[in-house]
Design a protein around this motif. Structure first.
Motif, mmCIF file in Angstrom:
data_model
loop_
_atom_site.group_PDB
_atom_site.id
_atom_site.type_symbol
_atom_site.label_atom_id
_atom_site.label_comp_id
_atom_site.label_asym_id
_atom_site.label_seq_id
_atom_site.Cartn_x
_atom_site.Cartn_y
_atom_site.Cartn_z
ATOM 1 N N TRP A 191 0.762 -1.111 0.076
ATOM 2 C CA TRP A 191 -0.138 -0.154 0.052
ATOM 3 C C TRP A 191 0.869 1.280 0.266
ATOM 4 C CZ3 TRP A 191 -5.209 -0.840 -0.618
ATOM 5 C CH2 TRP A 191 -5.596 -2.160 -0.318
ATOM 6 N N GLY A 192 1.875 1.065 -0.690
ATOM 7 C CA GLY A 192 2.923 2.215 -0.947
ATOM 8 C C GLY A 192 3.744 2.508 0.201
ATOM 9 N N GLN A 193 3.896 1.581 1.188
ATOM 10 C CA GLN A 193 4.595 1.881 2.248
ATOM 11 C C GLN A 193 5.922 1.138 2.586
ATOM 12 O OE1 GLN A 193 3.030 3.818 5.977
ATOM 13 N NE2 GLN A 193 1.141 2.498 5.644
ATOM 14 N N ASP A 194 5.968 0.205 1.928
ATOM 15 C CA ASP A 194 7.208 -0.773 1.562
ATOM 16 C C ASP A 194 7.751 -1.296 2.905
ATOM 17 O OD1 ASP A 194 9.209 -1.888 -0.048
ATOM 18 O OD2 ASP A 194 10.781 -0.376 0.121
ATOM 19 N N TRP A 195 6.930 -1.612 3.708
ATOM 20 C CA TRP A 195 7.231 -1.889 5.336
ATOM 21 C C TRP A 195 7.818 -3.591 5.394
ATOM 22 C CZ3 TRP A 195 5.223 -6.461 7.598
ATOM 23 C CH2 TRP A 195 3.919 -7.103 6.997
ATOM 24 N N GLN A 196 7.732 -4.170 4.104
ATOM 25 C CA GLN A 196 8.634 -5.360 3.983
ATOM 26 C C GLN A 196 9.582 -5.181 3.119
ATOM 27 O OE1 GLN A 196 5.173 -7.618 2.144
ATOM 28 N NE2 GLN A 196 5.483 -9.220 3.899
ATOM 29 N N ASN A 197 10.199 -3.904 2.897
ATOM 30 C CA ASN A 197 11.305 -3.736 2.059
ATOM 31 C C ASN A 197 11.724 -4.114 0.813
ATOM 32 O OD1 ASN A 197 12.520 -1.737 4.218
ATOM 33 N ND2 ASN A 197 12.544 -3.772 5.422
#
Length: 464
Positions: A191-197
């Motif tokens: 969702w645009g936040q790239d928390w899984q890198n």
């Protein structure tokens, strides 16, 4: 509307990957393009996005918003479009670009239908987004100086975020194969936040996929970025690897644990990085509205913060040089950009100043004229603009003088060296804008203070 990811449980893993930095020559500079980590205009002038998102596809009648956003100081607007899979289709792309240009803002156009693909069942694929851009090609080709194509908004959700890399590579290559020379903007997954890198790990792969070397990556910062350390760590990785990045969306800290917008603004400014806040108005969660009901007279706390606060739009935005009469062709201004409050009146249009036009000089005379206008005014401050025009012969330098009648002062200037003695002001060209061909023009601007009155002075221009 905007879907914000809430991260529950364990802390996020920071993935630190090292890659050999491959420097790719940019394609012929047909418009906005990448130089290193910077966005630059066709003339080489650096351009740093300072703007907001506008939900056009859901509120197509709110066309006054373009002028309202510009009046508050923005130099860029990111416009929400629909491909027809979920919203739209937006067939008014030419009209949207015209509105951006009329209001002297760079236009970032994005397809919103891709939001959360893989997790959101109705979402469109990036491939379908490219199909949409191809269908709108006639409105886009030739607008490379003014338009950035953000292929798809938040194109992958949290299910199989790893599919983002191949889908994005394919989308970029299809855009180039179909003749698009524009600067491309690529949103992160999750969702645009790239928390899984995923984007953080595969950024180089995606950038290398662009045969033009003209792609900028975009991170959306919401609740994943609730601490200064999470923001700084992410931005540091991109800077260290030489990967161009903008903050394409972000909100503000309206509750404990929400996005640390103060750090985002400060870091973007310190790094010369673009940012685009979400969003102007119309959210189902109105806490993210900058103004209520698309009315600039109903500005929210978030709106006050992003437009008027430290490191906000008014303090840091510089208009793209493509909107000047004769934009710089060498080095950018060495003076600082505006750092005080923004104009609250209407922005300049492409129409000429309403003051008297230059008179015609005798052949061979090295003369110049200068026209003064106030672009915006607010309590205690204003932004001024002066257009210098050569006479019937080319000139190599110019000096403009005037006397303020109401005690106004110039606090800061750009594109000219400005000095003051009491009410008397002298502005001299800088190195890159002194030489003007016959009839050619250049502009310089300044921020000033006023108290009690702010009448426009008469100007004297002397050329050599």
């Amino acid at each position: 509307m905007k879907k914000r990811l809430l991260v529950l449980g364990a802390a996020l893993l920071t993935f630190a990957a090292s890659f050999l930095l491959i420097v790719r020559p940019a394609d012929a500079a047909v418009g906005l393009h990448i130089s290193g980590t910077d966005i630059v205009e066709a003339n080489g002038q650096p351009f740093i996005m300072r703007g907001v998102n506008h939900p056009h596809v859901w509120y197509t009648g709110e066309t006054d918003s373009f002028a309202d956003i510009k009046a508050l100081g923005a130099n860029t607007v990111r416009v929400v479009l629909g491909s027809g899979q979920r919203w739209g289709p937006s067939t008014d792309v030419a009209d949207v670009i015209s509105l951006c240009k009329q209001n002297r803002m760079i236009c970032v156009l994005e397809v919103h239908d891709t939001t959360g693909y893989g997790e959101e069942g109705a979402a469109a694929s990036l491939d379908q987004a490219v199909d949409y851009w191809i269908s709108q090609k006639s409105a886009l080709v030739g607008e490379e100086n003014y338009v950035v194509i953000n292929i798809g908004n938040e194109p992958i959700g949290n299910v199989n975020a790893g599919q983002w890399t191949a889908a994005t590579v394919n989308a970029i290559q299809r855009m180039r194969d179909n003749g698009f020379d524009h600067l491309l903007m690529i949103d992160a997954p999750n969702w645009g936040q790239d928390w899984q890198n995923v984007m953080r790990a595969d950024a180089q792969t995606v950038l290398d996929a662009d045969s033009h070397g003209n792609t900028v990556l975009s991170i959306h910062m919401y609740s994943v970025y609730s601490s200064a350390s999470s923001i700084v760590s992410y931005l540091d990785d991109f800077e260290a690897n030489g990967w161009p990045l903008v903050i394409g969306e972000f909100g503000w800290r309206f509750n404990s644990g929400e996005v640390d917008h103060d750090t985002i603004l400060a870091e973007a400014q310190a790094r010369g990085m673009g940012y685009l806040g979400w969003s102007w108005s119309g959210n189902t969660d109105p806490i993210l509205d900058m103004v209520l009901d698309f009315d600039p007279d109903q500005m929210t706390t978030w709106g006050e913060r992003i437009f008027h606060g430290p490191n906000g739009i008014a303090a840091t935005a510089v208009e793209a040089s493509v909107f000047s009469g004769t934009p710089p062709t060498t080095a950018p201004p060495t003076t600082a950009p505006p750092t005080t409050a923004p104009p609250t009146t209407a922005p300049p249009t492409t129409a000429p100043p309403t003051t008297a036009p230059p008179t015609t000089a005798p052949p061979g005379d090295r003369t110049c004229t200068a026209d003064y206008r106030v672009l915006g005014q607010w309590p205690g401050g204003f932004q001024g603009d002066v257009r210098v025009t050569a006479g019937s012969a080319a000139i190599t330098s110019w000096t403009v003088t005037w006397t303020f009648a109401n005690g106004q002062t110039v606090n800061q200037a750009w594109n000219a060296t400005v000095t003051s003695s009491g009410s008397n002001v002298t502005a001299r060209n800088v190195g890159y804008n002194g030489s003007l061909a016959a009839g050619a023009s250049t502009t310089f601007g300044f921020l000033g203070s006023w108290n009690g009155g702010n009448s426009s002075p008469s100007l004297t221009c002397v050329a050599s």
